[in-house]
Design a protein around this motif. Structure first.
Motif, short mmCIF file in Angstrom:
data_model
loop_
_atom_site.label_atom_id
_atom_site.label_comp_id
_atom_site.label_asym_id
_atom_site.label_seq_id
_atom_site.Cartn_x
_atom_site.Cartn_y
_atom_site.Cartn_z
N CYS A 1 1.40 -1.11 0.29
CA CYS A 1 -0.39 -0.54 -0.30
C CYS A 1 0.65 1.06 -0.06
CB CYS A 1 -1.09 0.24 0.65
SG CYS A 1 -2.54 1.80 1.38
N LEU A 2 0.86 2.26 -1.06
CA LEU A 2 1.76 3.14 -1.12
C LEU A 2 1.00 4.71 -0.94
CD1 LEU A 2 3.69 2.68 -4.88
CD2 LEU A 2 3.86 1.08 -2.35
N SER A 3 1.49 5.55 -0.09
CA SER A 3 1.08 7.02 -0.16
C SER A 3 1.54 7.24 -0.90
CB SER A 3 1.11 7.19 1.80
OG SER A 3 0.80 6.02 2.66
N ILE A 4 0.97 8.65 -1.70
CA ILE A 4 1.12 9.22 -2.73
C ILE A 4 0.95 10.30 -2.57
CG2 ILE A 4 1.62 9.27 -4.82
CD1 ILE A 4 1.66 6.47 -5.42
N GLY A 5 1.24 11.30 -2.54
CA GLY A 5 0.74 13.06 -2.93
C GLY A 5 1.25 13.95 -3.35
N GLU A 6 1.32 14.86 -3.51
CA GLU A 6 1.81 15.96 -4.18
C GLU A 6 2.96 16.36 -3.37
OE1 GLU A 6 1.00 20.24 -5.69
OE2 GLU A 6 -1.05 19.27 -4.67
N LYS A 7 3.80 16.37 -4.09
CA LYS A 7 5.57 16.58 -3.49
C LYS A 7 5.54 17.77 -3.27
CE LYS A 7 11.08 17.15 -5.30
NZ LYS A 7 11.49 16.95 -6.45
N LYS B 1 3.79 18.47 -0.26
CA LYS B 1 3.08 19.05 0.44
C LYS B 1 2.52 18.33 1.46
CE LYS B 1 1.06 22.77 -2.32
NZ LYS B 1 0.00 22.79 -3.27
N GLU B 2 1.41 18.26 2.39
CA GLU B 2 1.26 17.11 3.68
C GLU B 2 0.51 16.64 2.80
OE1 GLU B 2 2.30 16.15 6.51
OE2 GLU B 2 4.04 17.92 6.17
N GLY B 3 -0.08 15.22 2.62
CA GLY B 3 -1.81 14.39 2.38
C GLY B 3 -0.88 13.79 1.71
N ALA B 4 -1.80 12.53 1.55
CA ALA B 4 -1.72 11.34 0.35
C ALA B 4 -2.84 10.76 0.48
CB ALA B 4 -0.39 10.63 0.65
N ASP B 5 -2.95 10.52 -1.07
CA ASP B 5 -3.47 8.87 -1.20
C ASP B 5 -3.60 7.71 -1.07
OD1 ASP B 5 -6.40 10.59 -2.73
OD2 ASP B 5 -4.74 11.88 -3.51
N PHE B 6 -3.57 6.63 -1.28
CA PHE B 6 -3.68 5.10 -0.33
C PHE B 6 -3.54 5.16 -2.17
CE2 PHE B 6 -4.92 5.92 4.07
CZ PHE B 6 -3.45 6.44 4.12
N PHE B 7 -2.67 4.11 -2.48
CA PHE B 7 -2.43 3.34 -3.50
C PHE B 7 -2.11 1.71 -3.76
CE2 PHE B 7 -2.26 7.29 -5.22
CZ PHE B 7 -3.25 7.13 -6.51
#
Length: 121
Positions: A36-42, A44-50
């Protein structure tokens, strides 16, 4: 201004529970690891899970058939740090004009946490 994706964190799904277990697993002739990868905007805080599955050609030969996308085949890796580095670089190469544009590209390779999500009134 372009928005780049950034890998924030890797978590493990399934029977492999942590990076140490993943390191041991990839030393086998056949392995399958669900991530499960947490990927967000470089930057910045926060991420979506993939979600994504990784495995080697030994696992493919053992199973004889593999279905689906959202997976990466690695071969000749003996250090999970190298796999993590490759995934991080790959994700970091994905960009768009908005986070929505980035999501569209990420969803080509990874299963997004909101894939097929429907609001119910």
């Amino acid at each position: 201004m372009l928005i780049f994706a950034e890998l924030k964190r890797i978590d493990f799904n399934g029977y492999i529970l942590n990076k140490d277990e993943a390191q041991i697993a990839i030393l086998n002739s056949s392995y399958f690891i669900s991530l499960c990868l947490s990927i967000g905007e470089k930057g910045k805080e926060g991420a979506d899970f993939f979600n994504v599955d990784i495995f080697n050609t030994g696992w493919v030969r053992e199973k004889k058939m593999v279905f689906g996308g959202n997976s990466f085949i690695f071969d000749d890796f003996d250090d999970f740090d190298d796999i993590e580095k490759y995934i991080k670089e790959f994700i970091g190469s994905i960009y768009g004009d908005s986070w929505s544009d980035v999501l569209i590209k990420l969803r080509r390779y990874f299963l997004w946490e909101y894939e097929d999500y429907q609001c119910i009134d």
